[in-house]
Design a protein around this motif. Sequence first.
Motif, mmCIF file in Angstrom:
data_model
loop_
_atom_site.group_PDB
_atom_site.id
_atom_site.type_symbol
_atom_site.label_atom_id
_atom_site.label_comp_id
_atom_site.label_asym_id
_atom_site.label_seq_id
_atom_site.Cartn_x
_atom_site.Cartn_y
_atom_site.Cartn_z
ATOM 1 N N LEU A 8 0.827 -1.215 0.000
ATOM 2 C CA LEU A 8 0.000 0.000 0.000
ATOM 3 C C LEU A 8 0.861 1.264 0.000
ATOM 4 O O LEU A 8 0.344 2.353 -0.216
ATOM 5 C CB LEU A 8 -0.914 0.025 1.241
ATOM 6 C CG LEU A 8 -1.780 -1.213 1.507
ATOM 7 C CD1 LEU A 8 -2.729 -0.954 2.675
ATOM 8 C CD2 LEU A 8 -2.595 -1.598 0.278
ATOM 9 N N GLU A 9 2.179 1.117 0.286
ATOM 10 C CA GLU A 9 3.023 2.308 0.472
ATOM 11 C C GLU A 9 3.679 2.758 -0.839
ATOM 12 O O GLU A 9 3.025 2.747 -1.890
ATOM 13 C CB GLU A 9 4.077 2.007 1.563
ATOM 14 C CG GLU A 9 4.678 3.258 2.204
ATOM 15 C CD GLU A 9 6.192 3.190 2.341
ATOM 16 O OE1 GLU A 9 6.823 2.263 1.821
ATOM 17 O OE2 GLU A 9 6.763 4.099 2.974
ATOM 18 N N ASP A 10 4.960 3.108 -0.791
ATOM 19 C CA ASP A 10 5.657 3.640 -1.965
ATOM 20 C C ASP A 10 5.497 2.689 -3.158
ATOM 21 O O ASP A 10 5.481 1.468 -2.989
ATOM 22 C CB ASP A 10 7.143 3.829 -1.653
ATOM 23 C CG ASP A 10 7.366 4.930 -0.615
ATOM 24 O OD1 ASP A 10 6.384 5.592 -0.224
ATOM 25 O OD2 ASP A 10 8.513 5.122 -0.190
ATOM 26 N N ALA A 11 5.427 3.286 -4.339
ATOM 27 C CA ALA A 11 5.140 2.601 -5.607
ATOM 28 C C ALA A 11 3.638 2.528 -5.877
ATOM 29 O O ALA A 11 3.231 2.118 -6.964
ATOM 30 C CB ALA A 11 5.754 1.201 -5.716
ATOM 31 N N THR A 14 1.131 -7.512 4.406
ATOM 32 C CA THR A 14 0.893 -6.221 3.762
ATOM 33 C C THR A 14 1.961 -5.238 4.221
ATOM 34 O O THR A 14 2.510 -5.381 5.318
ATOM 35 C CB THR A 14 -0.503 -5.665 4.091
ATOM 36 O OG1 THR A 14 -0.715 -4.455 3.339
ATOM 37 C CG2 THR A 14 -0.673 -5.343 5.566
ATOM 38 N N ARG A 15 2.258 -4.247 3.348
ATOM 39 C CA ARG A 15 3.060 -3.103 3.782
ATOM 40 C C ARG A 15 2.111 -1.909 3.836
ATOM 41 O O ARG A 15 1.585 -1.494 2.797
ATOM 42 C CB ARG A 15 4.212 -2.829 2.808
ATOM 43 C CG ARG A 15 4.990 -1.561 3.197
ATOM 44 C CD ARG A 15 6.286 -1.393 2.423
ATOM 45 N NE ARG A 15 6.109 -0.843 1.106
ATOM 46 C CZ ARG A 15 7.114 -0.372 0.343
ATOM 47 N NH1 ARG A 15 8.368 -0.413 0.789
ATOM 48 N NH2 ARG A 15 6.889 0.104 -0.857
ATOM 49 N N VAL A 16 1.892 -1.395 5.046
ATOM 50 C CA VAL A 16 1.002 -0.247 5.206
ATOM 51 C C VAL A 16 1.796 1.025 4.940
ATOM 52 O O VAL A 16 3.027 1.008 4.836
ATOM 53 C CB VAL A 16 0.372 -0.207 6.628
ATOM 54 C CG1 VAL A 16 -0.566 -1.390 6.833
ATOM 55 C CG2 VAL A 16 1.436 -0.152 7.711
ATOM 56 N N PRO A 18 6.852 0.621 7.336
ATOM 57 C CA PRO A 18 7.996 1.291 6.723
ATOM 58 C C PRO A 18 8.567 2.389 7.614
ATOM 59 O O PRO A 18 7.911 2.867 8.540
ATOM 60 C CB PRO A 18 7.410 1.886 5.446
ATOM 61 C CG PRO A 18 5.964 2.060 5.697
ATOM 62 C CD PRO A 18 5.568 1.047 6.747
ATOM 63 N N LYS A 19 9.790 2.786 7.282
ATOM 64 C CA LYS A 19 10.430 3.989 7.847
ATOM 65 C C LYS A 19 10.403 4.031 9.367
ATOM 66 O O LYS A 19 10.164 5.077 9.978
ATOM 67 C CB LYS A 19 9.799 5.249 7.237
ATOM 68 C CG LYS A 19 9.936 5.258 5.712
ATOM 69 C CD LYS A 19 9.249 6.409 5.025
ATOM 70 C CE LYS A 19 9.446 6.407 3.523
ATOM 71 N NZ LYS A 19 8.844 5.330 2.744
ATOM 72 N N VAL A 20 10.646 2.877 9.964
ATOM 73 C CA VAL A 20 10.660 2.797 11.435
ATOM 74 C C VAL A 20 11.917 3.508 11.948
ATOM 75 O O VAL A 20 13.030 3.235 11.495
ATOM 76 C CB VAL A 20 10.650 1.317 11.887
ATOM 77 C CG1 VAL A 20 10.863 1.205 13.385
ATOM 78 C CG2 VAL A 20 9.335 0.657 11.479
ATOM 79 N N LEU A 62 14.149 -1.237 7.616
ATOM 80 C CA LEU A 62 15.294 -0.467 8.093
ATOM 81 C C LEU A 62 15.694 0.472 6.972
ATOM 82 O O LEU A 62 16.408 0.081 6.044
ATOM 83 C CB LEU A 62 16.419 -1.461 8.406
ATOM 84 C CG LEU A 62 17.569 -0.985 9.267
ATOM 85 C CD1 LEU A 62 17.083 -0.494 10.610
ATOM 86 C CD2 LEU A 62 18.589 -2.103 9.441
ATOM 87 N N GLU A 63 15.183 1.694 7.032
ATOM 88 C CA GLU A 63 15.376 2.582 5.879
ATOM 89 C C GLU A 63 15.506 4.048 6.277
ATOM 90 O O GLU A 63 15.276 4.935 5.462
ATOM 91 C CB GLU A 63 14.254 2.388 4.855
ATOM 92 C CG GLU A 63 12.855 2.532 5.402
ATOM 93 C CD GLU A 63 11.781 2.311 4.315
ATOM 94 O OE1 GLU A 63 12.115 2.250 3.132
ATOM 95 O OE2 GLU A 63 10.609 2.226 4.692
ATOM 96 N N THR A 64 15.899 4.270 7.543
ATOM 97 C CA THR A 64 16.264 5.631 7.947
ATOM 98 C C THR A 64 17.562 5.521 8.743
ATOM 99 O O THR A 64 17.834 4.491 9.368
ATOM 100 C CB THR A 64 15.196 6.276 8.859
ATOM 101 O OG1 THR A 64 15.145 5.549 10.084
ATOM 102 C CG2 THR A 64 13.818 6.286 8.216
ATOM 103 N N ALA A 74 16.690 2.016 -0.671
ATOM 104 C CA ALA A 74 16.398 3.248 -1.425
ATOM 105 C C ALA A 74 16.140 4.414 -0.471
ATOM 106 O O ALA A 74 16.804 5.454 -0.540
ATOM 107 C CB ALA A 74 15.204 3.017 -2.347
ATOM 108 N N ASP A 75 15.200 4.245 0.444
ATOM 109 C CA ASP A 75 14.947 5.320 1.403
ATOM 110 C C ASP A 75 16.134 5.532 2.327
ATOM 111 O O ASP A 75 16.406 6.667 2.744
ATOM 112 C CB ASP A 75 13.689 5.002 2.237
ATOM 113 C CG ASP A 75 12.431 5.515 1.541
ATOM 114 O OD1 ASP A 75 12.348 6.722 1.286
ATOM 115 O OD2 ASP A 75 11.546 4.694 1.247
ATOM 116 N N LEU A 76 16.834 4.449 2.653
ATOM 117 C CA LEU A 76 17.985 4.587 3.547
ATOM 118 C C LEU A 76 19.068 5.438 2.888
ATOM 119 O O LEU A 76 19.677 6.304 3.531
ATOM 120 C CB LEU A 76 18.529 3.211 3.937
ATOM 121 C CG LEU A 76 19.715 3.202 4.889
ATOM 122 C CD1 LEU A 76 19.428 3.979 6.170
ATOM 123 C CD2 LEU A 76 20.140 1.778 5.229
HETATM 124 MG MG LIG Z 1 11.171 2.702 1.289
#
Ligand SMILES: [Mg+2]
Length: 356
Positions: free
Chosen positions: A58-61, A90-92, A121-123, A155-157, A182-184
């Motif tokens: 449900l998130e990015d993309a 699911t990815r919320v 995501p982005k925890v 793990l993306e921050t 990518a976000d990391l």
């Molecule tokens: Mg990401």
Amino acid sequence: MRSPKDFFAPLAVGAPQPPRQIPVRPSRMIHFFDPGNEKMAAKVPDIAKKTDVLLGNLEDAVRADRKEAARAGLVSIAKATDFGRTQLWTRVNSLDSPWVLDDLITLVTEIGDKLDVIMVPKVEGAQDIHYVDRLLAQLEARAGLTKPLLVHAILETASGVANVEEIAGASPRMQGISLGPADLAASRRMKTTRVGGGHPGYLVRTDPVGDDLNEGRTTYQQDLWHYTVARMVDACAMNGILPYYGPFGDIRDVVACEDQFRNAFLLGCVGAWSLHPVQIDIAKKVFSPSPADVAWARRVIAEMGDGTGAVMIDGKMQDDASVKQCRVVVELADELAATDPELAAAYDAATKETQS
Ligand SMILES: [Mg+2]
Ligand SMILES: CC(=O)SCCNC(=O)CCNC(=O)[C@H](O)C(C)(C)COP(=O)(O)OP(=O)(O)OC[C@H]1O[C@@H](n2cnc3c(N)ncnc32)[C@H](O)[C@@H]1OP(=O)(O)O
Ligand SMILES: CC(=O)C(=O)O
């Protein structure tokens, strides 16, 4: 921090008992699909037959104007599909987004009994997991669920990496962590423009031979993700949860994808994401131990008897520590073979060959 005495207590009246062990089920590939994309959604029943985990993203993309359609699509797919042994995740959306509250309320209420894991995501730290933990308990109680939902963090921050150990141990619901390269990369202000994988500029060079600084100097490309994956693996292992490599965005480059997945496998990860059907078989191949390795590990275990002391096999010293590594390989092989007759036959054939 909750007191260790309360760690396994439900966080809402009527919520199911949190898990004491993370169920170990095959999860070599987490296959992403957009539940609001009709072409992809139509493929889900067939893809379910060959993936360990299907994840409705449900998130990015997913475009901002398609968020509601993706959420509604996941609800109807989950209700209509028999996933067999395949897990449904699911990815919320991220916790600071306008969509996440409705994602969680809708999904837990409507299909909480079909979902195994919620990927967050982005925890940034344990506080994000604590928030989701309590909210899930409230929603599970309201929906009358008897099986607790598990939580997976991306793990993306930079902050998430700095806090990875506390994230891994933040809740008994924690099932695992995936690298989000990518976000990391953006969060760290790295100067890459890719989704995972290496970069030709990140290298080491052999010393000069003479005065010519350019002649005969071999360069070796390095793995941008080694440090983060290794930290993530340690954080997961010490908390009894599972580490995963995330996405490899160059879909066409199946060769480098296999390399990146294998690096993660060798370092301790149990799986990776597949973003396109072509990556499913790559993950399956890489995250299943090879028949030759399984045969060798079985031989070491057999020759080591009670697992103590030292023996020589084919010129190589084996002792208590190498037999433990062999047990890791054989336990994984046995788990996978239990639901995959083809793999079971390949492991047995290779084992017989080493015995003859
Ligand atoms: Mg990401
Ligand atoms: C950094 C991150 O957050 S990574 C995670 C978020 N990203 C994602 O989830 C991306 C998921 N994947 C995708 O969106 C797509 O695979 C894309 C955009 C990369 C490529 O899609 P396309 O250009 O359609 O690829 P391609 O033409 O090769 O697809 C072939 C077929 O497979 C289907 N397909 C592609 N990806 C998937 C998928 N993940 N699951 C199911 N079916 C898929 C296509 O719909 C197409 O179907 P068709 O033959 O009926 O037309
Ligand atoms: C996996 C993911 O979300 C990322 O790389 O940003």
